[in-house]
Design an enzyme around this catalytic site. Sequence first.
Site, mmCIF file in Angstrom:
data_model
loop_
_atom_site.group_PDB
_atom_site.id
_atom_site.type_symbol
_atom_site.label_atom_id
_atom_site.label_comp_id
_atom_site.label_asym_id
_atom_site.label_seq_id
_atom_site.Cartn_x
_atom_site.Cartn_y
_atom_site.Cartn_z
ATOM 1 N N GLU A 152 24.529 109.527 97.042
ATOM 2 C CA GLU A 152 25.480 109.149 97.985
ATOM 3 C C GLU A 152 26.033 107.744 97.693
ATOM 4 O O GLU A 152 26.262 106.818 98.403
ATOM 5 C CB GLU A 152 24.642 108.640 99.303
ATOM 6 C CG GLU A 152 23.985 109.888 100.037
ATOM 7 C CD GLU A 152 23.028 109.883 101.119
ATOM 8 O OE1 GLU A 152 22.759 108.802 101.455
ATOM 9 O OE2 GLU A 152 23.081 110.900 101.835
ATOM 10 N N GLU A 208 21.746 117.778 100.394
ATOM 11 C CA GLU A 208 20.583 117.227 101.263
ATOM 12 C C GLU A 208 21.324 117.907 102.578
ATOM 13 O O GLU A 208 22.360 117.984 103.181
ATOM 14 C CB GLU A 208 20.880 116.022 101.287
ATOM 15 C CG GLU A 208 19.982 115.205 100.246
ATOM 16 C CD GLU A 208 19.636 113.745 100.646
ATOM 17 O OE1 GLU A 208 19.779 113.095 101.662
ATOM 18 O OE2 GLU A 208 19.816 112.891 99.604
HETATM 19 C C1 BG6 Z 1 20.005 110.479 102.739
HETATM 20 C C2 BG6 Z 1 19.207 109.787 101.539
HETATM 21 O O1 BG6 Z 1 21.110 109.643 102.947
HETATM 22 O O2 BG6 Z 1 19.162 110.767 103.931
HETATM 23 C C3 BG6 Z 1 17.670 110.186 101.427
HETATM 24 O O3 BG6 Z 1 19.935 110.468 100.583
HETATM 25 C C4 BG6 Z 1 17.408 110.082 102.956
HETATM 26 O O4 BG6 Z 1 17.199 109.489 100.705
HETATM 27 C C5 BG6 Z 1 17.972 111.082 103.823
HETATM 28 O O5 BG6 Z 1 15.789 110.128 103.093
HETATM 29 C C6 BG6 Z 1 17.403 111.034 105.083
HETATM 30 O O6 BG6 Z 1 17.518 109.619 105.763
HETATM 31 P P1 BG6 Z 1 16.283 109.227 106.354
HETATM 32 O O7 BG6 Z 1 16.750 107.764 106.923
HETATM 33 O O8 BG6 Z 1 15.886 109.858 107.632
HETATM 34 O O9 BG6 Z 1 15.105 109.305 105.278
#
Ligand code: BG6
Length: 480
Positions: free
Chosen positions: A185, A379
């Site tokens: 990211e 993701e």
């Molecule tokens: C992304 C990151 O922004 O979102 C991850 O790359 C992160 O590391 C994921 O865990 C989900 O966000 P969160 O804050 O719910 O863990």
Amino acid sequence: MSEFNTKFPEGFLWGGATAANQIEGAYQEGGKGLSLADVLPGGKVRVNVLSQTGFNFEMDKSKYVYPNHDAIDFYHHYKEDIALFAEMGFKAYRMSIAWSRIFPKGDEIVPNEEGLAFYDRVFDELNKYGIEPVVTISHFEMPLHLIKAYGGWRNREVISFFERYAKTVFNRYKNKVKYWLTFNEINSATYFPLSGLGFSADSEETLLQDSFQGLHHQFVASSLAVKAGHEIIPDSQIGCMLVYFPVYSIDSNPVNVLHAIKEEQISNYICGDVQVRGEYPTFAKRFFKENGINLNIHEGDLELLKQYPVDFISFSYYMSLTEKKEKTAEEKVTGNHFSGVKNPFLRQSEWGWQIDPIGLRISLNQLYDRYRVPLFVVENGLGAYDKIEEDGTINDDYRIEYLREHVRAMGEAIEDGVDLIGYTSWGCIDLVSFSTGEMSKRYGYIYVDRHDDGSGTLERKKKKSFFWYKNVIATNGEQI
Ligand code: BG6
């Protein structure tokens, strides 16, 4: 389960994603050094630490818990966890290497053999099941020493440390890993410089200058990694990794529409353009001028960026962003790194993230139209509270519904002509949330008995979504 007529391409890389600091634990085993993630407290205070100025990078165990220290102990459970991924039929597993396991302080010449050997074991285990590793080289866990002694990515010297680290892992794993991502990211860095660039801003005034300078150093480092990666592993595919979100205007007022376009340019496209097109976009010039940003660009930097762009774009997608030029504090909503205002057409997760599957189709179209390189969704997922029923089952229908609509959106985008090569949903096994440090914000197909206060047996359990996803993969997305 519903029938879905879109055909995902043969060899589509279905799988799941995690990051070292959010799953491994064993934060002081195997010669590992401390990293940024090790000093981040868990709970509500974490968001403030990430978003405010002046964090001192010290631990205070009398006041806070540090959930990443033990996480879900993947370090000792990797065989069991990978066997579960294989049971779901994963074709790919996105994971990251903890930089501080390989170079505990970050600036050493000789890597830590125990750290290298650990990932050998993980890759061998994946290979046993025919699961393709997709490896992020740096995912929010810079060695703490580089932060304290060098000031993080603001310091140009860090480029050479990263280059040595990247070359080390390329050489070591050249026969085991083909897909690499440079920085997780990368475009979140100017919003959360702590996690992305390894520094806590001294003041709001210096934030933009320091962040864009740090980003420039990462762009150079990423190009050097692409160069080295292609030399060391000729058939490697090296991608950038963006947090992507389409930006909608709250209404048709041109003032707001222009504002949304500008937001999209700065947040999404500066990084994408540099890493894919190999050059800063024309609009960056005005933005830098108006914000007093003066980049220190060395001779040869721009040529390097042009010569070594990435091979593909990977990105995370959780939500879209809705924008308005003038917004009050009350109108702002929370989200993944970025906020915006409430979109009346969208539902929200329990953490206030606005759920928008069509936004994924829009994102895929926008990215493909602009860049014409293969895309990889690395993701996507729903952070939610899960409940274990008396009979031991976990019926996470809300998660299945979320994922189903996003898989459908990808299928539609493929029909639109987008070249999409894979999908690794986030947190395929429950892990520590990055932004809140909570375990209770769960994303997994696999439940892990571990809780916000650090208690729990670490037992793994299959959720209902485990069986749903297994069937999606088995039918190559024909049954969702
Ligand atoms: C992304 C990151 O922004 O979102 C991850 O790359 C992160 O590391 C994921 O865990 C989900 O966000 P969160 O804050 O719910 O863990």
